[in-house]
Motif scaffolding. Sequence first.
Motif, mmCIF file in Angstrom:
data_model
loop_
_atom_site.group_PDB
_atom_site.id
_atom_site.type_symbol
_atom_site.label_atom_id
_atom_site.label_comp_id
_atom_site.label_asym_id
_atom_site.label_seq_id
_atom_site.Cartn_x
_atom_site.Cartn_y
_atom_site.Cartn_z
ATOM 1 N N PHE A 57 -10.320 11.228 -8.656
ATOM 2 C CA PHE A 57 -11.266 10.422 -9.444
ATOM 3 C C PHE A 57 -10.568 9.863 -10.692
ATOM 4 C CE2 PHE A 57 -14.772 9.745 -12.413
ATOM 5 C CZ PHE A 57 -15.643 9.005 -11.623
ATOM 6 N N LEU A 58 -9.818 10.706 -11.382
ATOM 7 C CA LEU A 58 -9.095 10.261 -12.577
ATOM 8 C C LEU A 58 -8.023 9.225 -12.222
ATOM 9 C CD1 LEU A 58 -8.783 13.621 -14.526
ATOM 10 C CD2 LEU A 58 -10.270 11.669 -15.065
ATOM 11 N N PHE A 59 -7.366 9.407 -11.085
ATOM 12 C CA PHE A 59 -6.380 8.430 -10.620
ATOM 13 C C PHE A 59 -7.029 7.064 -10.419
ATOM 14 C CE2 PHE A 59 -4.740 6.090 -6.971
ATOM 15 C CZ PHE A 59 -3.450 5.793 -7.420
ATOM 16 N N ILE A 60 -8.181 7.042 -9.768
ATOM 17 C CA ILE A 60 -8.870 5.778 -9.502
ATOM 18 C C ILE A 60 -9.293 5.125 -10.812
ATOM 19 C CG2 ILE A 60 -10.877 4.703 -8.405
ATOM 20 C CD1 ILE A 60 -10.697 7.045 -6.307
ATOM 21 N N LEU A 61 -9.825 5.918 -11.735
ATOM 22 C CA LEU A 61 -10.196 5.385 -13.054
ATOM 23 C C LEU A 61 -8.974 4.806 -13.774
ATOM 24 C CD1 LEU A 61 -12.704 7.913 -14.664
ATOM 25 C CD2 LEU A 61 -13.097 5.518 -14.145
ATOM 26 N N ALA A 62 -7.884 5.544 -13.766
ATOM 27 C CA ALA A 62 -6.656 5.076 -14.426
ATOM 28 C C ALA A 62 -6.152 3.793 -13.771
ATOM 29 C CB ALA A 62 -5.583 6.158 -14.381
ATOM 30 N N GLN A 63 -6.204 3.754 -12.461
ATOM 31 C CA GLN A 63 -5.780 2.553 -11.733
ATOM 32 C C GLN A 63 -6.592 1.337 -12.184
ATOM 33 O OE1 GLN A 63 -7.042 2.357 -7.647
ATOM 34 N NE2 GLN A 63 -5.105 1.433 -7.012
ATOM 35 N N ARG A 64 -7.888 1.493 -12.286
ATOM 36 C CA ARG A 64 -8.749 0.375 -12.694
ATOM 37 C C ARG A 64 -8.459 -0.053 -14.129
ATOM 38 N NH1 ARG A 64 -9.057 1.133 -7.895
ATOM 39 N NH2 ARG A 64 -10.891 0.772 -6.653
ATOM 40 N N LEU A 65 -8.203 0.903 -14.995
ATOM 41 C CA LEU A 65 -7.890 0.567 -16.389
ATOM 42 C C LEU A 65 -6.545 -0.159 -16.484
ATOM 43 C CD1 LEU A 65 -9.158 3.795 -18.172
ATOM 44 C CD2 LEU A 65 -10.232 1.521 -18.168
ATOM 45 N N ILE A 66 -5.580 0.277 -15.710
ATOM 46 C CA ILE A 66 -4.279 -0.410 -15.681
ATOM 47 C C ILE A 66 -4.453 -1.833 -15.162
ATOM 48 C CG2 ILE A 66 -2.030 -0.450 -14.508
ATOM 49 C CD1 ILE A 66 -2.135 2.689 -14.705
ATOM 50 N N GLU A 67 -5.285 -1.998 -14.162
ATOM 51 C CA GLU A 67 -5.536 -3.336 -13.623
ATOM 52 C C GLU A 67 -6.188 -4.243 -14.667
ATOM 53 O OE1 GLU A 67 -7.701 -2.779 -9.994
ATOM 54 O OE2 GLU A 67 -5.942 -2.010 -8.948
ATOM 55 N N LEU A 68 -7.052 -3.679 -15.493
ATOM 56 C CA LEU A 68 -7.657 -4.482 -16.565
ATOM 57 C C LEU A 68 -6.600 -4.930 -17.579
ATOM 58 C CD1 LEU A 68 -11.044 -2.647 -17.211
ATOM 59 C CD2 LEU A 68 -10.691 -4.889 -16.140
ATOM 60 N N VAL A 69 -5.630 -4.068 -17.854
ATOM 61 C CA VAL A 69 -4.529 -4.436 -18.753
ATOM 62 C C VAL A 69 -3.706 -5.562 -18.120
ATOM 63 C CG1 VAL A 69 -2.369 -3.613 -19.788
ATOM 64 C CG2 VAL A 69 -4.427 -2.196 -19.902
ATOM 65 N N ILE A 70 -3.405 -5.441 -16.839
ATOM 66 C CA ILE A 70 -2.658 -6.487 -16.129
ATOM 67 C C ILE A 70 -3.442 -7.792 -16.148
ATOM 68 C CG2 ILE A 70 -1.809 -7.231 -13.855
ATOM 69 C CD1 ILE A 70 -1.235 -4.198 -13.326
ATOM 70 N N ALA A 71 -4.744 -7.712 -15.885
ATOM 71 C CA ALA A 71 -5.585 -8.909 -15.877
ATOM 72 C C ALA A 71 -5.601 -9.577 -17.252
ATOM 73 C CB ALA A 71 -7.011 -8.554 -15.440
ATOM 74 N N LYS A 72 -5.692 -8.782 -18.307
ATOM 75 C CA LYS A 72 -5.698 -9.326 -19.670
ATOM 76 C C LYS A 72 -4.375 -10.019 -19.983
ATOM 77 C CE LYS A 72 -7.929 -9.897 -23.481
ATOM 78 N NZ LYS A 72 -9.022 -10.848 -23.502
ATOM 79 N N ARG A 73 -3.276 -9.416 -19.571
ATOM 80 C CA ARG A 73 -1.953 -10.010 -19.776
ATOM 81 C C ARG A 73 -1.835 -11.323 -18.981
ATOM 82 N NH1 ARG A 73 2.744 -6.152 -18.171
ATOM 83 N NH2 ARG A 73 1.274 -6.111 -16.484
#
Length: 170
Positions: A9-25
């Motif tokens: 569950f934490l992995f999936i949450l972290a993955q989504r947060l990293i994707e938001l950082v990539i999307a913002k960049r």
Amino acid sequence: MAIYMSLLFLFILAQRLIELVIAKRNEQWMKERGGIELGSEHYKWFIVLHTLFFISILFEVLLRSNAIEFHNVLFAIFILLQLARVWCIQTLGRFWNTKIIVLPNVSLIKKGPYKYMKHPNYVIVGLELMTIPLLFNAYWTAVIFPVLHLILLKIRIPAEDTALKKVSKT
């Protein structure tokens, strides 16, 4: 088993947060080159949907007193979906985003999964919204959130298609 499921569950949450950082960049990169954001009125509902999705899984797990069973087949499907998700993100590169941002006079990307279908990432997300809750035995979440996702896509896909037609080369 509970520790492994918590880590997943934490992995999936972290993955989504990293994707938001990539999307913002990527958003910043595109806007620096003249990228235009269109169809932003509905974007907040995607944020609400995905936030409530994770809360709903937690809520269902906490309400249930029995242990979560590990499902090999569901986990294999989850892994395949993650590989497909990465394929979409890598294919679009700097153009991948969670928002509708288009660069004028740029050709549509028609390689990778986009060679086979117009919106593969939306299909993958829909399947994830079913598969991830099922991994945690969150059956209500597995039914409700894919339906909500489809409702939002009825707004999102036409907005995205219109935006892409307005500014892209064919």
